[in-house]
Design an enzyme around this catalytic site. Sequence first.
Site, short mmCIF file in Angstrom:
data_model
loop_
_atom_site.label_atom_id
_atom_site.label_comp_id
_atom_site.label_asym_id
_atom_site.label_seq_id
_atom_site.Cartn_x
_atom_site.Cartn_y
_atom_site.Cartn_z
N CYS A 2 5.52 -11.07 -13.11
CA CYS A 2 4.55 -11.31 -14.13
C CYS A 2 4.51 -12.99 -14.47
CB CYS A 2 5.17 -10.81 -15.56
SG CYS A 2 5.49 -9.12 -15.54
N ARG A 27 -0.27 -13.68 -10.70
CA ARG A 27 0.96 -13.08 -10.78
C ARG A 27 1.12 -11.87 -11.57
NH1 ARG A 27 5.31 -16.63 -9.84
NH2 ARG A 27 6.55 -15.42 -10.78
N TRP A 71 2.47 -7.73 -15.01
CA TRP A 71 2.28 -6.83 -13.86
C TRP A 71 3.28 -5.97 -14.28
CZ3 TRP A 71 -0.82 -5.56 -9.84
CH2 TRP A 71 -0.43 -4.95 -8.79
N ASN A 97 9.90 -12.09 -17.22
CA ASN A 97 9.48 -11.67 -15.70
C ASN A 97 10.72 -11.18 -15.03
OD1 ASN A 97 8.49 -11.62 -13.24
ND2 ASN A 97 8.60 -13.71 -12.79
N GLY A 98 10.86 -10.11 -14.62
CA GLY A 98 11.92 -9.55 -13.90
C GLY A 98 12.25 -8.17 -14.07
N GLU A 469 1.78 -0.49 13.16
CA GLU A 469 1.46 -1.69 12.24
C GLU A 469 1.39 -3.04 12.56
OE1 GLU A 469 0.72 -1.68 9.21
OE2 GLU A 469 1.28 -3.43 8.39
N LYS A 473 -2.01 -5.01 11.78
CA LYS A 473 -2.09 -6.36 11.11
C LYS A 473 -2.77 -7.35 12.02
CE LYS A 473 -1.10 -5.80 8.22
NZ LYS A 473 -1.06 -4.76 7.08
N GLU A 476 -6.59 -6.58 12.01
CA GLU A 476 -7.41 -6.97 10.78
C GLU A 476 -7.68 -8.51 10.73
OE1 GLU A 476 -4.04 -5.26 8.12
OE2 GLU A 476 -5.88 -4.75 6.91
N HIS A 492 0.51 7.56 31.02
CA HIS A 492 -0.71 8.87 30.98
C HIS A 492 -2.04 8.15 30.72
CE1 HIS A 492 2.68 11.40 31.32
NE2 HIS A 492 3.37 11.04 30.16
N LYS A 591 -9.21 -5.22 -0.48
CA LYS A 591 -7.95 -4.93 -0.65
C LYS A 591 -7.63 -3.39 -1.09
CE LYS A 591 -3.89 -5.89 -1.25
NZ LYS A 591 -2.71 -6.14 -0.09
O1 M6R Z 1 -3.77 0.86 -1.07
P1 M6R Z 1 -3.48 1.68 0.02
O2 M6R Z 1 -2.08 1.61 0.70
O3 M6R Z 1 -3.67 3.23 -0.02
O4 M6R Z 1 -4.59 1.26 1.06
C1 M6R Z 1 -4.71 1.98 2.15
C2 M6R Z 1 -5.39 0.91 3.23
O5 M6R Z 1 -6.76 0.75 2.85
C3 M6R Z 1 -4.63 -0.32 3.66
O6 M6R Z 1 -3.09 -0.17 3.92
C4 M6R Z 1 -5.31 -1.06 4.56
O7 M6R Z 1 -5.01 -0.66 5.94
C5 M6R Z 1 -4.81 -2.58 4.54
N1 M6R Z 1 -5.64 -3.66 4.74
C6 M6R Z 1 -3.66 -2.94 5.55
O8 M6R Z 1 -3.30 -4.19 5.48
#
Ligand code: M6R
Length: 596
Positions: A2, A27, A71, A97-98, A469, A473, A476, A492, A591
Amino acid sequence: MCGIVGYTGQRMAEDILLDGLRRLEYRGYDSVGIAIASDGLKVFKDKGEMSKIEPTIPRWDGSMGIGHTRWATCGKPSKENAHPFVDCTGRIALVHNGIIENHLALRKELEDEGHVFTSETDTEVLVHLMERYYEGDAHAALVAALAKVKGTYAVAAMVEGDDRIVAARKENPLVIGMGVGENMVASDVTAVLSLTSRVLYIMEGESVIVTAGGVTIFDRHGSRVERQPTTVTWTLEDAEKGGFEHYMLKEIYEQPTAIHNCLLGSLDEIDSGAVMPDIDLSTVKLVACGTSYNAAMVGKYIIESMARLPTTVELASEYRYSPGTGESPLTVLVTQSGETADTLAAAREARQRGCRTLAITNVVGSTISRETDHVFYTNAGPEIGVAATKTYITQLISMYLLGLRLGTMRQTLDRTEVRHLSTELRTMPRHVSGVLDRASEIEKAVDMLVPARDIFYLGRNINYPTMLEGALKLKEISYIHAEGYAAGELKHGPLALLDASTPVVAAAVNDHTRDKMLGNISEVAARDSPVLGIGVEGDRELAAIVDAMIGIPKVPSILSPVPLTVVLQLIAYYVARKKGCSIDKPRNLAKSVTVE
Ligand code: M6R
C-alpha cells in the site's frame, strides 16, 4: 503493498496528501483515504481508484494529515476496509502498509476489553492498541502498540490536538521528506518529491516523530538516532520505479519480500489447517493460463511428491470445453489477476461439475475470489510489468504451501519433514537475494543469446515446467522464439533443429535427473549449439560441458524452481534490454486478459 503519506507544515495538508496519493497509486489502487486535523479529526475514505474518488473528497482546512492508497491483503476492497482507521474515541487516526500476523488473537483481546471494530482488516488492531496505550504521548502509544504485534509494517498515525505525526517501520519502506517549516512521511520518495528532494530514510525497527519544524528518529531501543538527509536526484518517473529502469526489474528485485509476505502466517497455520481448505479429496486438478499455467505445472510435481495425490494440470481455455470425466477433483484455479476470462469460465465449469474450487490469486476481492469455495492470496503486491515475475514466484510458494498442507492432511509427510521443508522455504528470500546479487554476471552471460532467432530451454522433472516459464518470459519481452522442452524429448524431434545458430539454455540441478541432463547437454553441444548452463554453484562437471554457466544456490531439489526462476527472469530481462525492446509493455500483450 500500500502507499502511505503524511504531511505537517503551513500549507493545506489535503492538497499535498492528494498529490502524494496520486503518485503512490502504483503501490495500490483499490481504495483511498485521508485524515486531516481540521477542527477535530476529519476522515474520508472510499473504495475505488484515486481518479474516481478524488472529486468526491470534501475540502478541509488543516495543515496536518495522513493518507493511504490500499492494495488489499486482509479484507476485501471496501469503504469499511479502507484506511485511515480511527479508534473508538475518534481521536487517533492510523494508516498502515504490511501484514499483522497475530491480528486475530489481538482483535479478540481488544474486543473483550470493549473495543469496537468496523472492518475486516488486520490493520485495525493497531489503532485500538494505540488507544489502549495512549496517555498523552502518541509516539509512546505507537511504540507500545507495535511491541504487541507480529508481522511487518510501515505505519503512520496522528492524534487530535497533537501536532506530531508518529511513524515506524519493519520490513516495509518509510521515508521522510524534509522541507523548510514542513515535513512529510511516505512509503516512498515518489510521494515527497514535489515538496522536496531532501529525504531521510527510516531504517529497520526505527520509529520517528515528525513535526512541521523537525524530525526525531529513535532506534528499536528508544535511543535517538542522528542522521543526515540525502538529496535525491531522481525524476518522479524514476522514483516510481524505485530507481530501476523498468517495473519488471523492480518487481524481480521485490521477490525476496514478496516470498516473505506470501509465507507470513501461512507456514504456522499449516498444522492448524487454516492455510488451505480441509476437505476430503482423492485427486487434484490445477487449471490456469500462461505463466500461471506454468506455476500449476510445477505444482503438479510438488503435490504428487509431497502429498502423493494424483494431480492433473489443464489449460483453462481447454478445460472449459472438455467433456469432463464425471469425477470431482479439488479444482485449483491459479490466476494472478483473478480476472482472466478463460480461468473464470473454467471456475464456473468446475462448480457445475460439482468440484470444490480453490483460487490462488494475487488480487483480493477479484472476481475469482468471489466465485470459488476457497481462496488463497499470494500477497505479492501490485505488479505493473506485463510479464509476471513476483506473482509467479509467489504462485510457486503457494504450491509448496498447498503441498505441505495436503501432505500433512494425508500424513504422507511426517512432522520432521514438514518442519524441514518449512525451514527451507523460509530461507528462499535469502537465496533469491543471492541470485539477484549475481545479476551482472547473468547480464554478461546472455550475450550469446541476443542474436538468436530461436532458443531451446531444456529441463527435466520439476524444472521442465520451470524452463517452460523461462521460455515464455523470453518470448514475451524479447520477441525471440523460445521453446521449453523436457530434455528427454529432444531426441524425439527437435534435435533436428539444433545447430550453431540455435542456442540452448539448460538447467541441471542436484536431483536424480542431473546425470541424464548432463547427457542431454552433451548431445546438444555435439550439434554445435551454444549452451548456457544453469546448475548448482561449483558444479564443475556441468561447467566443463557448457559455453557459459550460471550458478544457483544449493537448496533441496524440490525447491530449486525458486532460485532457477529468478535466473531465467533475469536472462529474459537482459536479453530484451540488449535488444531495446519495450519491456514493461510488450507488443500485443495485456496485463489482464479479460476476453476469451
Ligand atoms: O492473471 P492470470 O495469471 O490469470 O494471467 C494469465 C496469463 O495471461 C499471464 O500469466 C500471462 O501469460 C503473463 N503475461 C505472463 O507473464
